[in-house]
Design a protein around this motif. Structure first.
Motif, PDB file in Angstrom:
ATOM      1  N   LYS A  71       0.866  -1.179   0.000  1.00 52.89           N
ATOM      2  CA  LYS A  71       0.000   0.000   0.000  1.00 52.89           C
ATOM      3  C   LYS A  71       0.904   1.231   0.000  1.00 52.89           C
ATOM      4  CE  LYS A  71      -4.048  -1.897   2.251  1.00 52.89           C
ATOM      5  NZ  LYS A  71      -4.989  -1.783   3.379  1.00 52.89           N
ATOM      6  N   HIS A  79       4.207  10.729   1.484  1.00 54.54           N
ATOM      7  CA  HIS A  79       3.698   9.364   1.377  1.00 54.54           C
ATOM      8  C   HIS A  79       4.462   8.435   2.312  1.00 54.54           C
ATOM      9  CE1 HIS A  79       7.181   9.520  -1.280  1.00 54.54           C
ATOM     10  NE2 HIS A  79       7.277   8.197  -1.136  1.00 54.54           N
ATOM     11  N   GLU A  90       0.464   4.935   0.859  1.00 56.46           N
ATOM     12  CA  GLU A  90      -0.464   5.868   1.486  1.00 56.46           C
ATOM     13  C   GLU A  90       0.012   7.290   1.266  1.00 56.46           C
ATOM     14  OE1 GLU A  90      -0.593   4.751   5.620  1.00 56.46           O
ATOM     15  OE2 GLU A  90      -1.874   3.018   5.217  1.00 56.46           O
ATOM     16  N   ARG A 125      -1.530  11.429   1.961  1.00 59.15           N
ATOM     17  CA  ARG A 125      -2.410  12.057   2.959  1.00 59.15           C
ATOM     18  C   ARG A 125      -3.872  12.051   2.537  1.00 59.15           C
ATOM     19  NH1 ARG A 125       0.051  11.960   7.858  1.00 59.15           N
ATOM     20  NH2 ARG A 125       2.147  12.797   7.683  1.00 59.15           N
ATOM     21  N   ASP A 126      -4.162  12.050   1.222  1.00 59.02           N
ATOM     22  CA  ASP A 126      -5.552  12.132   0.768  1.00 59.02           C
ATOM     23  C   ASP A 126      -6.090  10.854   0.131  1.00 59.02           C
ATOM     24  OD1 ASP A 126      -3.947  12.329  -1.462  1.00 59.02           O
ATOM     25  OD2 ASP A 126      -5.108  13.923  -2.403  1.00 59.02           O
ATOM     26  N   HIS A 127      -5.248   9.857  -0.110  1.00 54.80           N
ATOM     27  CA  HIS A 127      -5.725   8.586  -0.657  1.00 54.80           C
ATOM     28  C   HIS A 127      -4.637   7.512  -0.542  1.00 54.80           C
ATOM     29  CE1 HIS A 127      -3.487  10.104  -4.140  1.00 54.80           C
ATOM     30  NE2 HIS A 127      -3.521   8.878  -4.646  1.00 54.80           N
ATOM     31  N   THR A 128      -5.046   6.257  -0.775  1.00 56.47           N
ATOM     32  CA  THR A 128      -4.144   5.107  -0.703  1.00 56.47           C
ATOM     33  C   THR A 128      -4.259   4.305  -1.988  1.00 56.47           C
ATOM     34  OG1 THR A 128      -4.338   4.978   1.704  1.00 56.47           O
ATOM     35  CG2 THR A 128      -3.634   2.978   0.567  1.00 56.47           C
ATOM     36  N   VAL A 129      -3.127   3.820  -2.471  1.00 57.64           N
ATOM     37  CA  VAL A 129      -3.072   2.963  -3.647  1.00 57.64           C
ATOM     38  C   VAL A 129      -2.566   1.605  -3.194  1.00 57.64           C
ATOM     39  CG1 VAL A 129      -1.977   2.621  -5.893  1.00 57.64           C
ATOM     40  CG2 VAL A 129      -2.604   4.922  -5.153  1.00 57.64           C
ATOM     41  N   GLU A 130      -3.253   0.531  -3.602  1.00 58.65           N
ATOM     42  CA  GLU A 130      -2.797  -0.821  -3.282  1.00 58.65           C
ATOM     43  C   GLU A 130      -2.246  -1.474  -4.539  1.00 58.65           C
ATOM     44  OE1 GLU A 130      -4.803  -3.537  -0.399  1.00 58.65           O
ATOM     45  OE2 GLU A 130      -5.095  -4.763  -2.210  1.00 58.65           O
TER      46      GLU A 130
END
Length: 146
Positions: free
Chosen positions: A89, A113, A91, A93-98
């Motif tokens: 992941k 991040h 991360e 501050r405004d979204h997370t990508v997996e």
């Protein structure tokens, strides 16, 4: 030695040694096929990137990750992640990508991040030579060759 560069043999594979910035250990540029899985088998530490080659002024690194890395940003460069094995992941501050094995993501320069892996994951990283992995040379992991 040619133009200040040493050519040597290493495990029957020609290699080129080039000094690293910040007085770090020398780098090895392989001139033949590099097996990333074999390079990953040479160490067990997490969050300690190993340089496996150079590409146009960039370090090609493999790293094992598990747990949470520190929040950081890179003011002058993007941050490239390619997952070789496991799940990562990224991360912000405004979204997370997996990301899963075979997937990649680029964090734009200046974006804060951190990376998180519940289980061990293996990554390929590409960064301009000398880029500190924490965004800060004082807290960055030392770069070593795999």
């Amino acid at each position: 030695m040619i133009c200040g560069v040493h050519f040597v043999k290493q495990r029957k594979t020609p290699a080129l040694y080039v000094p690293h910035r910040w007085n770090q250990p020398v780098k090895t540029i392989q001139t033949q096929v590099i097996n990333l899985a074999a390079k990953l088998d040479t160490f067990t530490e997490h969050w300690s990137p190993r340089t496996v080659g150079l590409f146009n002024g960039h370090d090609l690194m493999v790293v094992k990750v598990k747990g949470e890395f520190v929040w950081h940003s890179h003011a002058d460069t993007d941050d490239f992640f390619l997952v070789l094995n496991g799940v990562l992941k990224v991360e912000m501050r405004d979204h997370t990508v997996e990301l899963k094995a075979g997937e990649m993501y680029v964090v734009p320069k200046g974006v804060e991040h951190r990376t998180v892996a519940k289980e061990e994951a293996h990554l390929l990283l590409i960064e301009p030579t000398g880029t500190p992995n924490t965004g800060n040379a004082n807290t960055a992991a030392a770069r070593t060759a795999a």
